[in-house]
Design an enzyme around this catalytic site. Sequence first.
Site, PDB file in Angstrom:
ATOM      1  N   HIS A 177       0.879  -1.185   0.000  1.00  0.00           N
ATOM      2  CA  HIS A 177       0.000   0.000   0.000  1.00  0.00           C
ATOM      3  C   HIS A 177       0.913   1.230   0.000  1.00  0.00           C
ATOM      4  O   HIS A 177       1.978   1.221   0.627  1.00  0.00           O
ATOM      5  CB  HIS A 177      -0.857   0.066   1.272  1.00  0.00           C
ATOM      6  N   CYS A 275      -2.187   2.776   9.141  1.00  0.00           N
ATOM      7  CA  CYS A 275      -3.170   1.801   8.654  1.00  0.00           C
ATOM      8  C   CYS A 275      -4.399   1.751   9.565  1.00  0.00           C
ATOM      9  O   CYS A 275      -5.499   1.453   9.113  1.00  0.00           O
ATOM     10  CB  CYS A 275      -2.576   0.396   8.604  1.00  0.00           C
TER      11      CYS A 275
END
Length: 282
Positions: A177, A275
């Site tokens: 990511h 996150c």
Amino acid sequence: MSSALRSAKPLRVGTARRYLMCPPRYFTVSYTINPWMDPSEPVDTARAVAQWTALAGTYRALGHTVEVIDPEPGLPDMVFAANAATMIDGVVLGARFRNVERAAEAAHYRRWFVAHGAPDMVMSSAVNEGAGDLIWTGRLLLAGTGFRTEPAAHSEAQELLEVPVISLRLVDPYYYHLDTCLLVLDDSPCAPLIAYYPAAFSPGSRRVLARLFPNAVIAGPADAACLGLNGVSDGRSVVLPSEAVDLGRALAVRGFEPVFVNVSELRRAGGGPKCCTLELRA
Ligand code: ARG
């Protein structure tokens, strides 16, 4: 100008933020969708909850607001709220997860947004892992692709959110990511500043980042390897995993205040502070 003035650190001013978080009550590592996840290693859910609680407490102590969504049994990665959506200027684009293991999270988060002032929220039609891959600098939306979010989601985000999108290609599966290898330190539209780990990007994307952010903080392999770039900045204080000591030092030189948190248990699923945190931008 005196030399003391010339060498003065920039004065950083933080702004109060609003974050959405999801407690890791059902957190475990039962499948592998990134190279950090090893289901044969035991996971201490209570420790994950304690680390998450300390992270939320850190944000509150910094003056930020933390909204909490209830976790769902059977969705162990729901703690990673960043992946659920992207919100800019009150407009919300919902996620579509790449992996079947996380697919059902999108509807749970959608319900939360609909009940909390975003009834018009649009769900992405392409694979889109939210603010994990779509990172707002205050001026540009940096958009990762290569492992999770599809390029089609980048143009969809540009149309819906009405902000310029810069596509960046990720090449290292450990940095799957964009928020695992790039951190926005200052999102003021006049002077955005980022930190990033160049080796996680394709050669072309590296050159794009160098062109857009010539003053960026360049992180090294040790900072990347503890997911040190998965930090959360309010423009002054930057919440970082406790192992990211070199990055913390580099940020202090630039006038930021590193705030270290222990996220060792959450890292077993490939996540860090960022996150676990979805910024709600009204
Ligand atoms: N296990 C999760 C996954 O692979 C971790 C997500 C981390 N989230 C993030 N924003 N980088 O999807």
